[in-house]
Design a protein around this motif. Structure first.
Motif: not given
Length: 153
Positions: A65-66, A85, A88, A91-93, A97
């Protein structure tokens, strides 16, 4: 020797090193970087903000992942789980990261889980199924849940 990309792989980046092999059902996003002489096995995923060094083996079922950095000569066993994350929510980022770094020559065992923002030291070994919740020192062998140092190589 040019990279080999299986016809059933979805490789969207042009930054794949010479001699690297990408097998079927792998997805590599446009901004990812994969070094030379790597082996990216079937059923893998590499997100945009990922850098993979040279001579890295990524076995099947691994998703990078990123924010993940994999240095040279790393082995990542089947279904090893990387996270990026720490809190986590759907839909909330986060704006950025946490960086997870696997240093040169380290090995990650099958089904190991690595939490975000960690450093896995040079030539360290993470045992199969270990849950890594803290940095791993250089040349340490860690096992268990949570992962603990059992010896040094």
């Amino acid at each position: 020797m040019a990279a080999f990309i299986h016809s059933l792989a979805d490789v969207q980046t042009s930054r794949i090193g010479d001699g690297t092999r990408v097998w079927q059902f792998s997805v590599i996003l446009p901004r990812a970087v994969v070094g030379r002489d790597c082996n990216v096995c079937a059923h893998t995923f590499i997100e945009n903000d990922v850098v993979v060094g040279d001579r890295v083996t990524i076995k099947s079922g691994v998703y990078l992942w990123d924010g993940i950095r994999i240095e040279d000569d790393v082995f990542i066993g089947p279904n090893a789980t990387f996270t990026n994350d720490p809190f986590p929510r759907s839909r909330q980022y986060p704006a950025d990261f946490p960086r997870l770094v696997v240093c040169r020559g380290a090995s990650i065992g099958a089904h190991a889980t690595l939490l975000p923002g960690l450093r896995i030291g040079e030539s360290a070994m993470v045992g199969a199924g270990a849950v890594v919740t803290a940095d791993v020192p250089d040349r340490a062998v860690v096992v268990g849940n949570p992962a603990r140092v059992i010896r040094y190589v």
